[in-house]
Scaffold this motif. Structure first.
Motif, PDB file in Angstrom:
ATOM      1  N   GLN A 190       0.794  -1.115   0.057  1.00 22.68           N
ATOM      2  CA  GLN A 190       0.126  -0.072  -0.092  1.00 22.68           C
ATOM      3  C   GLN A 190       0.894   1.056  -0.096  1.00 22.68           C
ATOM      4  OE1 GLN A 190      -3.643  -0.678   0.005  1.00 22.68           O
ATOM      5  NE2 GLN A 190      -3.054  -2.568  -0.392  1.00 22.68           N
ATOM      6  N   GLU A 191       2.145   1.649   0.019  1.00 22.67           N
ATOM      7  CA  GLU A 191       2.605   2.243   0.961  1.00 22.67           C
ATOM      8  C   GLU A 191       3.248   2.877  -0.605  1.00 22.67           C
ATOM      9  OE1 GLU A 191       5.454   1.983   4.147  1.00 22.67           O
ATOM     10  OE2 GLU A 191       3.839   1.463   5.328  1.00 22.67           O
ATOM     11  N   THR A 192       3.534   1.400  -1.549  1.00 21.97           N
ATOM     12  CA  THR A 192       5.046   2.086  -3.269  1.00 21.97           C
ATOM     13  C   THR A 192       3.861   1.720  -4.131  1.00 21.97           C
ATOM     14  OG1 THR A 192       6.482   1.157  -3.775  1.00 21.97           O
ATOM     15  CG2 THR A 192       5.498  -0.946  -2.860  1.00 21.97           C
ATOM     16  N   ASN A 193       4.834   2.210  -4.886  1.00 19.55           N
ATOM     17  CA  ASN A 193       3.204   2.529  -6.269  1.00 19.55           C
ATOM     18  C   ASN A 193       4.524   1.794  -7.077  1.00 19.55           C
ATOM     19  OD1 ASN A 193       1.740   3.970  -5.437  1.00 19.55           O
ATOM     20  ND2 ASN A 193       2.647   5.560  -5.532  1.00 19.55           N
ATOM     21  N   ILE A 194       5.973   1.741  -6.628  1.00 17.00           N
ATOM     22  CA  ILE A 194       6.668   0.923  -7.825  1.00 17.00           C
ATOM     23  C   ILE A 194       6.439  -0.486  -8.154  1.00 17.00           C
ATOM     24  CG2 ILE A 194       9.358   0.122  -8.393  1.00 17.00           C
ATOM     25  CD1 ILE A 194       9.993   2.305  -6.360  1.00 17.00           C
ATOM     26  N   ALA A 195       5.958  -0.745  -9.537  1.00 14.26           N
ATOM     27  CA  ALA A 195       5.503  -1.884  -9.789  1.00 14.26           C
ATOM     28  C   ALA A 195       6.638  -3.044  -9.771  1.00 14.26           C
ATOM     29  CB  ALA A 195       5.720  -1.972 -11.127  1.00 14.26           C
ATOM     30  N   ASP A 196       8.228  -2.938  -9.887  1.00 13.21           N
ATOM     31  CA  ASP A 196       8.893  -3.354  -8.998  1.00 13.21           C
ATOM     32  C   ASP A 196       8.609  -4.208  -7.901  1.00 13.21           C
ATOM     33  OD1 ASP A 196       9.618  -3.732 -11.792  1.00 13.21           O
ATOM     34  OD2 ASP A 196      11.362  -3.074 -11.415  1.00 13.21           O
ATOM     35  N   MET A 197       8.698  -3.212  -7.176  1.00  8.52           N
ATOM     36  CA  MET A 197       9.127  -3.884  -5.514  1.00  8.52           C
ATOM     37  C   MET A 197       7.327  -4.001  -5.257  1.00  8.52           C
ATOM     38  SD  MET A 197      10.896  -2.424  -3.840  1.00  8.52           S
ATOM     39  CE  MET A 197      10.874  -2.398  -2.226  1.00  8.52           C
ATOM     40  N   GLN A 198       5.644  -3.773  -5.725  1.00  2.00           N
ATOM     41  CA  GLN A 198       5.106  -4.663  -5.585  1.00  2.00           C
ATOM     42  C   GLN A 198       5.029  -6.272  -5.991  1.00  2.00           C
ATOM     43  OE1 GLN A 198       1.933  -2.302  -7.471  1.00  2.00           O
ATOM     44  NE2 GLN A 198       1.847  -1.310  -5.825  1.00  2.00           N
TER      45      GLN A 198
END
Length: 357
Positions: A276-284
């Motif tokens: 929920q905190e990140t918008n980075i696709a790789d991290m998700q």
């Protein structure tokens, strides 16, 4: 002519003087040789007398031992009888061993692969993927089984305080434990031991006292070649030894299983927050894969009974005692008595020979 005659006389006189000096030197050499021969003779005599002295000392020692043979026999006999009674007074103890192998975990191997692929990326988010697999869990589990906390919990959960602390033997005919009446009252089911309040002791044994009593009965070892683990329990009753060995395997599996279940639940909750905190696709993507693996771990922890250790050879009820080694105790007592007796006899002998002051 007169001058030549004087020269010849002078030369003759010189030659006579030199001859006299040579004779004196020869005499001195003969004297020195005589002294050397005398010294060699003295040294040879001293060497012979020294050898004779050594032989006399050895002979004297033998005579001293022989003269005190009855004392040696008596002391050795007393030690032998004492060691026999001591060996017979020790209760039999039986060993039960279970052979274990590390349980394979597909979830751990998958998590290790993710650690290699996305470890650097996940560390940016403050997540440690780790890299340990079943082998790491095995080492951790073996060390946990030796700890005070785990063994204390095991004793309390199985309610075996009396068996651990107050038992002093096993009655084979009735298949019952022999409980020390000075420590525990079986009829009234209460502790009656003497304790030292100044040292912090209480009527009931403390968790540390129980741990000290119990840890010596449990041994865990791993074969470095095969990686297999042996868990052994020694106790007065062979049936209880087998029972405790089986229970210890279940307890350590349940302990690690509970830890991993709690960690998986916390990890899933934490990863959902990070998504929920990140918008980075790789991290998700990494977080979703981690959630998938943690879900597998949680599922495995819920359904697998042999979570860390898989039983290859279950514990059996021993038919022969593991200790005490009574024959060895008697032999050691015999040797100790014999050596002590000889020392006493020699001390008495040399004290008699010592000059009185």
């Amino acid at each position: 002519m007169s001058e030549n005659t004087e020269d010849l006389a002078t030369r003759n006189s010189t030659l006579e003087t030199r001859l006299s000096e040579l004779e004196t030197r020869n005499s001195n050499l003969e004297t020195n040789l005589s002294l050397l021969a005398t010294r060699n003779s003295q040294l040879a005599t001293e060497s012979i007398s020294s050898d004779d002295s050594d032989e006399i000392d050895l002979a004297e020692l033998w005579r001293a031992i022989w003269s005190g043979k009855w004392l040696i026999i008596a002391i050795t006999f007393m030690f032998s009888v004492g060691s026999v009674f001591y060996a017979l007074s020790l209760p039999d103890e039986y060993k039960s061993t279970v052979l274990l192998a590390p349980a394979s975990s597909s979830s751990s191997s998958s998590l290790s692969k993710l650690a290699g692929q996305f470890g650097g990326l996940a560390s940016l988010a403050g997540i440690n993927l780790g890299g340990g697999g079943a082998e790491d869990k095995t080492v951790v589990a073996m060390e946990i089984m030796k700890t005070w906390g785990f063994l204390e919990t095991f004793i309390i959960d199985n309610n075996i305080q009396v068996e651990v602390f107050a038992a002093e033997g096993w009655n084979r005919s009735s298949n019952t434990l022999v409980i020390d009446p000075e420590i525990y009252d079986v009829e009234n089911k209460k502790w009656v031991r003497e304790f030292n309040a100044s040292r912090g002791q209480k009527l009931e044994p403390s968790s540390w006292e129980l741990f000290e009593k119990f840890k010596g009965r449990v041994s865990v070892s791993q074969d470095k070649t095969t990686g297999l683990i042996s868990l052994s329990v020694e106790y007065f009753s062979p049936e209880i030894a087998k029972q405790w060995a089986d229970q210890l395997v279940k307890a350590i599996n349940a302990h690690i299983q509970k830890q991993d279940r709690e960690e998986a639940i916390k990890s899933i909750a934490y990863l959902n927050e990070k998504i929920q905190e990140t918008n980075i696709a790789d991290m998700q993507s990494v977080f979703y894969q981690l959630i998938e693996e943690q879900t597998k771990t949680l599922m495995l922890a819920e359904v697998s009974e042999e979570y860390v250790f898989k039983t290859l050879s279950p514990a059996k009820v021993a038919e022969e005692k593991a200790k005490p080694k009574r024959a060895l105790i008697v032999i050691l007592g015999l040797m100790l008595g014999g050596m002590l007796a000889v020392i006493i006899v020699l001390i008495r002998h040399f004290r008699k020979l010592a000059p009185v002051k």
